[in-house]
Motif scaffolding. Structure first.
Motif, PDB file in Angstrom:
ATOM      1  N   TRP A  52      31.722  60.557  22.243  1.00 29.36           N
ATOM      2  CA  TRP A  52      32.304  61.529  23.164  1.00 29.36           C
ATOM      3  C   TRP A  52      32.014  62.956  22.725  1.00 29.36           C
ATOM      4  O   TRP A  52      31.793  63.837  23.559  1.00 29.36           O
ATOM      5  N   VAL A  79      45.793  68.785  28.920  1.00 28.46           N
ATOM      6  CA  VAL A  79      45.438  67.436  28.485  1.00 28.46           C
ATOM      7  C   VAL A  79      45.111  67.424  26.993  1.00 28.46           C
ATOM      8  O   VAL A  79      45.441  66.466  26.289  1.00 28.46           O
ATOM      9  N   ARG A  91      47.922  54.298  20.462  1.00 30.98           N
ATOM     10  CA  ARG A  91      47.835  55.132  21.657  1.00 30.98           C
ATOM     11  C   ARG A  91      46.752  56.198  21.469  1.00 30.98           C
ATOM     12  O   ARG A  91      46.035  56.535  22.409  1.00 30.98           O
ATOM     13  N   ASP A  94      43.483  54.744  22.362  1.00 32.77           N
ATOM     14  CA  ASP A  94      43.322  54.703  23.822  1.00 32.77           C
ATOM     15  C   ASP A  94      42.892  56.062  24.365  1.00 32.77           C
ATOM     16  O   ASP A  94      42.029  56.151  25.236  1.00 32.77           O
ATOM     17  N   TRP A  95      43.484  57.101  23.836  1.00 29.65           N
ATOM     18  CA  TRP A  95      43.209  58.452  24.311  1.00 29.65           C
ATOM     19  C   TRP A  95      41.852  58.982  23.870  1.00 29.65           C
ATOM     20  O   TRP A  95      41.385  59.992  24.397  1.00 29.65           O
ATOM     21  N   SER A  97      39.100  57.867  24.622  1.00 28.80           N
ATOM     22  CA  SER A  97      38.257  57.842  25.821  1.00 28.80           C
ATOM     23  C   SER A  97      38.880  58.618  26.970  1.00 28.80           C
ATOM     24  O   SER A  97      38.170  59.190  27.795  1.00 28.80           O
ATOM     25  N   THR A  98      40.196  58.642  27.026  1.00 32.36           N
ATOM     26  CA  THR A  98      40.879  59.321  28.125  1.00 32.36           C
ATOM     27  C   THR A  98      40.652  60.829  28.090  1.00 32.36           C
ATOM     28  O   THR A  98      40.273  61.429  29.101  1.00 32.36           O
ATOM     29  N   GLN A 101      37.127  62.133  29.172  1.00 33.48           N
ATOM     30  CA  GLN A 101      36.842  61.854  30.575  1.00 33.48           C
ATOM     31  C   GLN A 101      37.593  62.819  31.486  1.00 33.48           C
ATOM     32  O   GLN A 101      37.037  63.322  32.472  1.00 33.48           O
ATOM     33  N   VAL A 102      38.841  63.101  31.159  1.00 34.81           N
ATOM     34  CA  VAL A 102      39.610  64.063  31.952  1.00 34.81           C
ATOM     35  C   VAL A 102      38.974  65.444  31.852  1.00 34.81           C
ATOM     36  O   VAL A 102      38.833  66.154  32.854  1.00 34.81           O
TER      37      VAL A 102
END
Length: 111
Positions: A52, A79, A91, A94-95, A97-98, A101-102
């Motif tokens: 990323w 964000v 968590r 998980d974030w 990738s989140t 992308q946001v």
């Protein structure tokens, strides 16, 4: 008609794509540091963070000096702030990738 600007009091808003990428990478670094606490996921965290960050660096190289409007800057600041507030290592993974992308969507890029 101007879109509503998300509340971002107290946050530094990025004004350029380069500023936005820097804020996002800072958030990614915080998430990766926390995600590394999950021993079985250490390599996954490293690989995901690197992938990323590379994608965000491509955007910065292509559009770094481009100005951001206040709404996009506020969305990215919020964000990224939310990502840095995460306290659970799973968590955080998980974030990983989140968050990017946001940020990419807010910048008008394809994730």
């Amino acid at each position: 008609m101007q879109p509503d600007v998300p509340a971002a009091e107290g946050l530094t808003l990025p004004t350029t794509v380069a500023d936005a990428v820097a804020i996002a990478v800072d958030g990614l670094d915080a998430l990766a540091a926390l995600g590394e606490d999950v021993e079985d996921e250490w390599q996954y965290v490293q690989d995901l963070s690197e992938a990323w960050q590379s994608r965000l660096a491509e955007v910065e190289a292509a559009r770094g000096t481009e100005a951001l409007d206040e709404a996009r800057g506020a969305a990215i600041a919020r964000v990224s702030h939310e990502a840095r507030s995460i306290g659970d290592p799973h968590r955080a993974i998980d974030w990983l990738s989140t968050l990017p992308q946001v940020v990419l969507v807010a910048l008008g890029e394809r994730p």
